[in-house]
Write an enzyme that holds these catalytic residues in place. Structure first.
Site, mmCIF file in Angstrom:
data_model
loop_
_atom_site.group_PDB
_atom_site.id
_atom_site.type_symbol
_atom_site.label_atom_id
_atom_site.label_comp_id
_atom_site.label_asym_id
_atom_site.label_seq_id
_atom_site.Cartn_x
_atom_site.Cartn_y
_atom_site.Cartn_z
ATOM 1 C CD GLU A 524 -114.751 0.273 -80.480
ATOM 2 O OE1 GLU A 524 -115.803 1.144 -80.582
ATOM 3 O OE2 GLU A 524 -114.696 -0.746 -81.279
HETATM 4 C C1 LIG Z 1 -108.755 -7.151 -75.158
HETATM 5 C C2 LIG Z 1 -108.169 -5.990 -75.659
HETATM 6 C C3 LIG Z 1 -108.290 -5.996 -77.222
HETATM 7 C C4 LIG Z 1 -107.855 -4.849 -77.832
HETATM 8 N N1 LIG Z 1 -107.955 -4.710 -79.258
HETATM 9 C C5 LIG Z 1 -107.152 -3.833 -79.971
HETATM 10 C C6 LIG Z 1 -107.251 -3.775 -81.371
HETATM 11 O O1 LIG Z 1 -107.748 -4.624 -82.082
HETATM 12 N N2 LIG Z 1 -106.399 -2.868 -81.828
HETATM 13 C C7 LIG Z 1 -105.769 -1.861 -81.223
HETATM 14 O O2 LIG Z 1 -105.025 -0.962 -81.828
HETATM 15 N N3 LIG Z 1 -105.794 -1.935 -79.951
HETATM 16 C C8 LIG Z 1 -106.540 -2.736 -79.372
HETATM 17 N N4 LIG Z 1 -106.589 -2.871 -77.840
HETATM 18 C C9 LIG Z 1 -105.936 -1.665 -77.094
HETATM 19 C C10 LIG Z 1 -107.026 -0.508 -76.258
HETATM 20 O O3 LIG Z 1 -107.617 0.157 -77.200
HETATM 21 C C11 LIG Z 1 -106.209 0.225 -75.389
HETATM 22 O O4 LIG Z 1 -105.948 -0.850 -74.433
HETATM 23 C C12 LIG Z 1 -106.853 1.379 -74.799
HETATM 24 O O5 LIG Z 1 -106.734 2.449 -75.783
HETATM 25 C C13 LIG Z 1 -106.056 1.748 -73.284
HETATM 26 O O6 LIG Z 1 -104.730 1.648 -73.439
HETATM 27 P P1 LIG Z 1 -103.884 1.079 -72.471
HETATM 28 O O7 LIG Z 1 -104.624 -0.271 -72.053
HETATM 29 O O8 LIG Z 1 -102.371 1.168 -72.710
HETATM 30 O O9 LIG Z 1 -104.161 1.839 -71.089
HETATM 31 P P2 LIG Z 1 -103.497 3.231 -70.758
HETATM 32 O O10 LIG Z 1 -103.661 4.384 -71.655
HETATM 33 O O11 LIG Z 1 -102.365 3.077 -70.026
HETATM 34 O O12 LIG Z 1 -104.503 3.887 -69.754
HETATM 35 C C14 LIG Z 1 -104.397 3.508 -68.204
HETATM 36 C C15 LIG Z 1 -105.723 4.430 -67.525
HETATM 37 O O13 LIG Z 1 -105.282 5.662 -67.475
HETATM 38 C C16 LIG Z 1 -106.707 6.203 -68.156
HETATM 39 N N5 LIG Z 1 -106.098 7.482 -68.749
HETATM 40 C C17 LIG Z 1 -105.175 7.646 -69.618
HETATM 41 N N6 LIG Z 1 -104.837 8.711 -70.249
HETATM 42 C C18 LIG Z 1 -106.031 9.478 -69.599
HETATM 43 C C19 LIG Z 1 -106.185 11.045 -69.420
HETATM 44 N N7 LIG Z 1 -105.617 11.762 -70.358
HETATM 45 N N8 LIG Z 1 -107.388 11.403 -68.715
HETATM 46 C C20 LIG Z 1 -107.957 10.459 -68.121
HETATM 47 N N9 LIG Z 1 -107.737 9.208 -67.924
HETATM 48 C C21 LIG Z 1 -106.721 8.584 -68.653
HETATM 49 C C22 LIG Z 1 -107.280 5.418 -69.055
HETATM 50 O O14 LIG Z 1 -108.645 5.337 -68.980
HETATM 51 C C23 LIG Z 1 -107.106 3.859 -68.240
HETATM 52 O O15 LIG Z 1 -108.127 3.892 -67.245
HETATM 53 C C24 LIG Z 1 -107.202 -3.896 -77.092
HETATM 54 C C25 LIG Z 1 -107.126 -3.970 -75.718
HETATM 55 C C26 LIG Z 1 -107.648 -5.054 -75.121
HETATM 56 C C27 LIG Z 1 -107.414 -5.026 -73.739
#
Ligand SMILES: Cc1cc2nc3c(=O)[nH]c(=O)nc-3n(C[C@H](O)[C@H](O)[C@H](O)COP(=O)(O)OP(=O)(O)OC[C@H]3O[C@@H](n4cnc5c(N)ncnc54)[C@H](O)[C@@H]3O)c2cc1C
Length: 850
Positions: A524
């Site tokens: 989220e």
């Molecule tokens: C257990 C689990 C359950 C989930 N359930 C769902 C689900 O039901 N449905 C769904 O659609 N998604 C789901 N997700 C996805 C979740 O919403 C994403 O993991 C999340 O949005 C972050 O994306 P990412 O993991 O690709 O991280 P990335 O986007 O690769 O980010 C990596 C890091 O960079 C930081 N970052 C990225 N952009 C910026 C910026 N512009 N400024 C500052 N910091 C930044 C982030 O905060 C993070 O720390 C789930 C994830 C997990 C791990």
């Protein structure tokens, strides 16, 4: 010239001779400006004041120095500028129009998706902080926790029963799966349809009730709460309830409410995580064959990952970008982000494989499809909602994010407190319960603070959502603040438990929380992004009284209309800024003594005034930050992160003061509140001070420092003595400890890993006097405590203990041995879990190649 001014002039001019007179004039000027600023006076009032002061300054004659002569005439320049500003036509031509042009360049550009996010939510108490003058009536008008009798009965009945059914070890290790009896229970009791209205077969519970129910389950099992939370959060249920067609509501909602359909929502993909709007998942509007008939529909290709409940889902909510190259919908080629409902059994849908997130047991996995044809009426809300997906998601997120993770993070902090306060009092080293060591007390008090403050903010925010608000900025800060506080509380609890927390097994009650912390931090909106990009940037635009109006005016394609709107907002903004600068300076100089507190505040009046004072400083620094950094805000994330922290501290501080009132100012809690507000104000000061010290526009630093810290950094963190008092309350079974941990699952079953703590704690306390006698006898060498010796019998024989005391202590010893025990396994038992894992693992590239 009236006599009085002539008189004053005679006394004040350099001819009158005295430096004192100049000082008096300067004080007069400063007083006038401060007063005007404080009352947010209009521009003409500033012009009159500057004119009168200039007249006073000049009226004594040219004076002996040529410099004074020049200066006295130069003093008319600001008067003229203000006077011109007060004349609409001149103001518009010479000030507003050039400023408008400049602002169009420097203010942050708001993209379509950002605008939809901004407009999706409402503002709440965050706007009061940004205003610099919080209205206490608005704080008080947020209702305290209220549940209907049906909701309360559900919390005390089926929720309690569900918690009792859960065996965390079985879930996490034996099965690595949510057991079928738990699935059946949550489905038949309607847990999966708490947010679905009664009309559609759901429970129709308020967000406050949902939050408490989720919290209670979370305090028992972070895995089980996930399967209940997801259907009650952003996903098919909520989207259909809010935007679905009548047919979709009639068909799906009752089935979702009873768990006949298990939903998941797929937004995230391998290349679109935090930046979800850049998804590569695509649909083309086309004609195709569905159930043997030619139908208008969408040909879809997508690849999603991390989808919670995905492997178990029967109904997939999918977000994708929709294109209409033949303009069959009549809305142009790029229709926009669209949401659809796809049965998991639909041909071409690949679903069912699982990720292994932090070793957790809740189902989570990828799903994908290539050229899958779906009928157009599978779009949520039907054809008319094509392209509105992002707005729909943002509207639901504003409310949902305020409930789901804050509820489990709050329950997590409360649970850490419940078990750690018991364990620290039971576990002895160096002849003392470890809770008596100051080094242990420090992290324990941090857990108390987290539990109190998280609950205060959770309850207040849930109450706002319950009355229909969708607080986007508050939901963002709540998400990252409560989960960060929980992360800290879990780490502190682990440290206090030592090795007992680290060795996993059926008796370990901390590992599941520890493993699941990163999930709460990441989903989220990952916390780094939510803190540094979302909270302040959105807050400044959404919660500031004028900024978004100026941005909208600057982006208005109709320039004349934009200029009109800009002029109105800009003039009010100037008065607002002057007022914040002067107000912040005066109140920081006088320690907030002249600020008002609500009438009922009594012993907390001082802290309400400090909150108002800090809000004024915040409003001032926020204004300068936006004005000077403009479009650079998105990259200056160390600044925006600190501003988000400062805003969060004030919001949570307001919630803390409110909780104390709502709870009826209970005895004992005032110490916890004092500790929490002092620490919050200190952290606020560090955050705002860090912003000022590191401000990229260097000349602004001394100005901000003068206004915010005219007497230096005065807020101190809570003292060690206060922390000690708070720790004593938390360690004592009774009303304060129960209130701190209210509405979580508390077992009193001696065969439950947490229940045995409660039972043992009571007995340890009841036998403290006898225990002291025994310890003394051991220290004196009268009784020997070694393996193979019955030291209770020895103490009894030597008259140290009565037979009853010896019997009670013997029982306590048995219980304590179980509390401090950790599990050990036959190595063969551990092996099978991991033996086959990984042989059939596939990465995203494998999927993409299909
Ligand atoms: C257990 C689990 C359950 C989930 N359930 C769902 C689900 O039901 N449905 C769904 O659609 N998604 C789901 N997700 C996805 C979740 O919403 C994403 O993991 C999340 O949005 C972050 O994306 P990412 O993991 O690709 O991280 P990335 O986007 O690769 O980010 C990596 C890091 O960079 C930081 N970052 C990225 N952009 C910026 C910026 N512009 N400024 C500052 N910091 C930044 C982030 O905060 C993070 O720390 C789930 C994830 C997990 C791990």
């Amino acid at each position: 010239m009236p006599a009085i001014i002539g008189d004053a002039a005679a006394r004040l001019s350099p001819q009158g001779g005295s430096d004192m007179a100049t000082v008096v004039l300067l004080v007069l000027a400063a007083g006038a400006f401060l007063a005007l600023g404080m009352v947010r006076a209009p521009v003409w009032a500033w012009a009159v004041a500057v004119g009168v002061l200039t007249l006073l300054f000049q009226s004594g004659g040219p004076g002996p120095h040529a410099g004074f002569y020049v200066l006295s005439w130069l003093a008319w320049v600001p008067f003229l500028a203000l006077a011109l500003l007060a004349v609409p036509a001149i103001r518009r031509r010479f000030i507003i129009a050039p400023t408008f042009a400049m602002v169009q360049k420097i203010l942050p550009k708001v993209s379509d998706t950002e605008a939809q996010a901004l407009e999706a939510g409402t503002v709440g108490f965050d706007a009061e902080i940004f205003s610099g003058t919080p209205d206490w009536n608005k704080l008080q008008s947020i209702p305290p926790i209220q549940l209907t009798s049906e909701e309360r009965a559900f919390l005390d009945g089926p929720t309690e029963e569900l918690c009792r059914m859960i065996n965390d070890w079985q879930v996490r290790h034996r099965l690595r799966e949510i057991p079928e009896d738990i699935w059946d229970f949550v489905k038949t009791h309607g847990f999966l349809g708490m947010l679905i209205s009664k009309e559609h077969g759901g429970l129709g519970f308020s967000p406050q009730a949902q939050s408490l129910i989720l919290g209670k389950i979370a305090s028992r099992s972070p895995d089980v709460v996930t399967i209940v939370m997801v259907p009650n959060s952003l996903g098919p249920g909520e989207l259909i309830e809010k935007y679905g067609t009548e047919e979709q509501k009639r068909h799906y909602l009752p089935r979702l409410a009873k768990g006949e359909e298990v939903p998941c929502f797929s937004l995230t993909g391998p290349t679109s995580g935090s930046d979800a709007a850049t998804m590569r998942d695509i649909g083309y509007v086309t004609r195709g064959s569905f159930e043997g008939k030619e139908t208008l529909g969408i040909r879809l290709s997508w690849e999603k990952r991390y989808i919670t409940l995905g492997p178990k889902a029967t109904l997939v909510g999918l977000a994708f970008r929709l294109f209409d190259p033949e303009n069959l919908l009549g809305r142009g080629e790029d229709v926009g982000i669209t949401l659809a409902l796809i049965p998991a059994s639909h041909p071409g849908v690949n679903i069912g494989r699982r990720h292994l997130p932090s070793g957790a047991a809740f189902p989570n996995g990828p799903n994908w499809g290539r050229d899958v044809f779906i009928p157009i009426d599978w779009i949520i809300g039907g054809e008319k909602m094509a392209g509105h997906g992002w707005r729909m998601l943002m509207e639901c997120l504003s409310a949902g994010r305020a409930i789901s993770l804050p509820s489990s993070a709050t329950a997590g902090a409360k649970m850490m407190l419940r078990v750690t306060s018991a364990y620290a009092r039971i576990r002895k080293q160096f002849g003392l319960p470890v809770s008596r060591m100051e080094g242990v007390e420090e992290p324990l008090v941090r857990i108390v603070e987290a539990a109190y403050v998280n609950e205060a903010a959770r309850a207040m925010t849930a109450a706002m959502v319950s009355r229909g608000e969708k607080p986007s900025v508050i939901s963002a800060l709540m998400k990252y603040q409560t989960t960060e506080k929980m992360r800290r509380a879990v780490n502190d609890a682990m440290d206090i438990h030592g090795g007992r927390a680290i060795c996993d097994g059926p008796s370990n009650y901390l590992q599941s929380a520890y493993q699941m912390v990163p999930v709460g931090i990441t989903v989220e909106g990952a916390n780094i992004l939510t803190r540094t990009l979302i909270t302040f940037a959105q807050g400044a635009l959404r919660s500031h009284p004028y900024l978004y109006k100026e941005v909208q005016a600057a982006q208005d394609p109709d320039r004349a209309r934009g200029l009109d709107a800009f002029e109105e907002a800009f003039c009010s903004h100037v008065a607002f800024s002057l007022s914040n600068a002067t107000g912040a300076f005066v109140h920081n100089l006088t320690g907030g003594a002249f600020l008002s507190a609500p009438g009922h505040a009594q012993r907390m009046s001082h802290w309400y005034r400090q909150l108002a004072r800090a809000s004024r400083s915040y409003a001032f620094v926020a204004d300068i930050t936006v004005a000077l950094l403009g479009g650079g805000l998105k990259t200056k994330q160390k600044i925006t992160g600190r501003m988000a922290d400062a805003l969060s501290e004030l919001y949570m501080l307001a919630a803390t003061l409110k909780r104390y009132e709502d709870d009826g100012r209970p005895v004992g809690d005032e110490h916890i509140v004092q500790l929490a507000v002092q620490n919050a104000l200190h952290r606020f000061q560090e955050a705002i001070g860090g912003t000022i010290d590191n401000f990229p526009v260097r000349w602004a630093t001394p100005l901000m420092r003068l206004i915010v810290f005219p007497l230096g950094r005065r807020f101190k963190p809570a003292s060690d003595a206060l922390g000690h008092k708070v720790a004593r309350y938390a360690l004592e079974p009774g009303a304060v400890r129960d209130r701190l941990t209210r509405d979580i699952f508390i077992s009193k079953d001696v065969d439950d890993p947490t229940g045995i703590l409660e039972v043992t704690l009571e007995k340890v306390i009841a036998t403290e006097a006898a225990e002291k006698k025994l310890e003394k006898a051991i220290r004196d060498g009268l009784v020997r405590r070694y393996h193979g010796i019955d030291w209770f019998a020895e103490a009894e024989a030597k008259g140290v203990l009565t037979p009853e005391e010896a019997g009670e202590l013997r029982e306590v010893e048995r219980l304590v041995a179980r509390v401090i025990a950790v599990d050990h396994f036959d190595p063969a038992e551990l092996r099978p879990n991991y033996a086959t894992l990984g042989h059939n693992a596939r990465g995203a590239e494998t999927l993409a190649a299909e």
